[in-house]
Design a protein around this motif. Structure first.
Motif, PDB file in Angstrom:
ATOM      1  N   GLN A  26      16.533   8.553  -1.381  1.00 20.99           N
ATOM      2  CA  GLN A  26      17.323   8.321  -0.177  1.00 20.99           C
ATOM      3  C   GLN A  26      17.077   9.475   0.793  1.00 20.99           C
TER       4      GLN A  26
ATOM      5  N   ASP B  51      18.722  11.286   4.101  1.00 22.28           N
ATOM      6  CA  ASP B  51      19.874  11.423   4.979  1.00 22.28           C
ATOM      7  C   ASP B  51      19.505  12.305   6.167  1.00 22.28           C
TER       8      ASP B  51
ATOM      9  N   ASN C 285      17.937   6.566   5.588  1.00 22.57           N
ATOM     10  CA  ASN C 285      18.883   5.637   4.975  1.00 22.57           C
ATOM     11  C   ASN C 285      20.311   5.824   5.469  1.00 22.57           C
ATOM     12  N   ARG C 286      20.622   7.075   5.842  1.00 29.02           N
ATOM     13  CA  ARG C 286      22.019   7.363   6.152  1.00 29.02           C
ATOM     14  C   ARG C 286      22.097   8.444   7.225  1.00 29.02           C
TER      15      ARG C 286
ATOM     16  N   GLU D 200      25.135   0.621  12.107  1.00 24.36           N
ATOM     17  CA  GLU D 200      25.310  -0.718  11.536  1.00 24.36           C
ATOM     18  C   GLU D 200      24.171  -1.642  11.984  1.00 24.36           C
TER      19      GLU D 200
ATOM     20  N   GLU E 164      23.651   3.489   6.456  1.00 23.80           N
ATOM     21  CA  GLU E 164      24.971   3.934   6.040  1.00 23.80           C
ATOM     22  C   GLU E 164      25.329   5.172   6.850  1.00 23.80           C
ATOM     23  N   THR E 165      26.583   5.566   6.788  1.00 28.85           N
ATOM     24  CA  THR E 165      27.044   6.738   7.530  1.00 28.85           C
ATOM     25  C   THR E 165      27.915   7.615   6.648  1.00 28.85           C
TER      26      THR E 165
ATOM     27  N   SER F  58      37.561   5.850   8.087  1.00 26.80           N
ATOM     28  CA  SER F  58      37.454   4.580   7.367  1.00 26.80           C
ATOM     29  C   SER F  58      37.798   3.403   8.270  1.00 26.80           C
TER      30      SER F  58
ATOM     31  N   CYS G  24      33.296   4.014   9.016  1.00 29.85           N
ATOM     32  CA  CYS G  24      32.383   4.963   8.372  1.00 29.85           C
ATOM     33  C   CYS G  24      32.314   4.644   6.876  1.00 29.85           C
ATOM     34  N   THR G  25      31.100   4.526   6.342  1.00 28.10           N
ATOM     35  CA  THR G  25      30.949   4.097   4.954  1.00 28.10           C
ATOM     36  C   THR G  25      31.215   5.198   3.923  1.00 28.10           C
ATOM     37  N   HIS G  26      31.073   6.466   4.323  1.00 28.76           N
ATOM     38  CA  HIS G  26      31.311   7.585   3.403  1.00 28.76           C
ATOM     39  C   HIS G  26      31.910   8.744   4.187  1.00 28.76           C
TER      40      HIS G  26
END
Length: 152
Positions: free
Chosen positions: A36, A38, A58-59, A88, A93-94, A109, A113-115
């Protein structure tokens, strides 16, 4: 370790215009292996969307400067929403960095935001305390109501 368990964080400076071909090749190779990638401190540099696609990011890690007043600053919320919408649409992902409070966690959230990353989850821990923390965190998550994303 399996390649898909490895995450390489790169700074925006690394992928700014003029990034060397060796950086591009190395990141592409890591991505093909399943690692991955980032992009750290996103929003503070000059990364182009083309660079994000070219480097198989990826992020996006949203820089903490966009999160410091996320609860009460409408301008920060708009900036984070814009980053999240772009991510998105690009299938990324974020991670919101510097999330220090439960309120900021909830707002990140709600915005989608995914993380998150920060003291709202945990302060740094020694390895021997990690298993205990994971068990406590999982138990806490089971008691936590779902946070719904704002509809508009």
């Amino acid at each position: 370790i399996p390649a898909d368990r490895l995450c390489v964080e790169i700074l925006e400076d690394v992928v700014a215009p003029g990034a060397s071909d060796i950086v591009t090749r190395n990141l592409a190779t890591l991505s093909r292996m399943g690692c991955q990638i980032d992009l750290d401190d996103f929003g503070t540099g000059q990364t182009s969307i083309t660079a994000i696609r070219r480097l198989s990011i990826n992020r996006l890690k949203i820089d903490r400067s966009f999160v410091t007043r996320l609860n009460d600053d409408k301008e920060q919320q708009k900036m984070v929403e814009a980053i999240l919408t772009m991510a998105e649409r690009l299938g990324l992902e974020t991670v919101a960095e510097g999330v220090e409070t439960v309120g900021k966690h909830a707002r990140a959230s709600q915005l989608g935001c995914t993380h998150i990353q920060g003291f709202a989850v945990s302060r740094p821990l020694p390895l021997e305390k990690t298993s205990e923390w994971i068990a406590q965190y999982r138990a806490k998550l089971e008691r936590t109501p779902e946070i719904r994303r704002n509809a508009g």
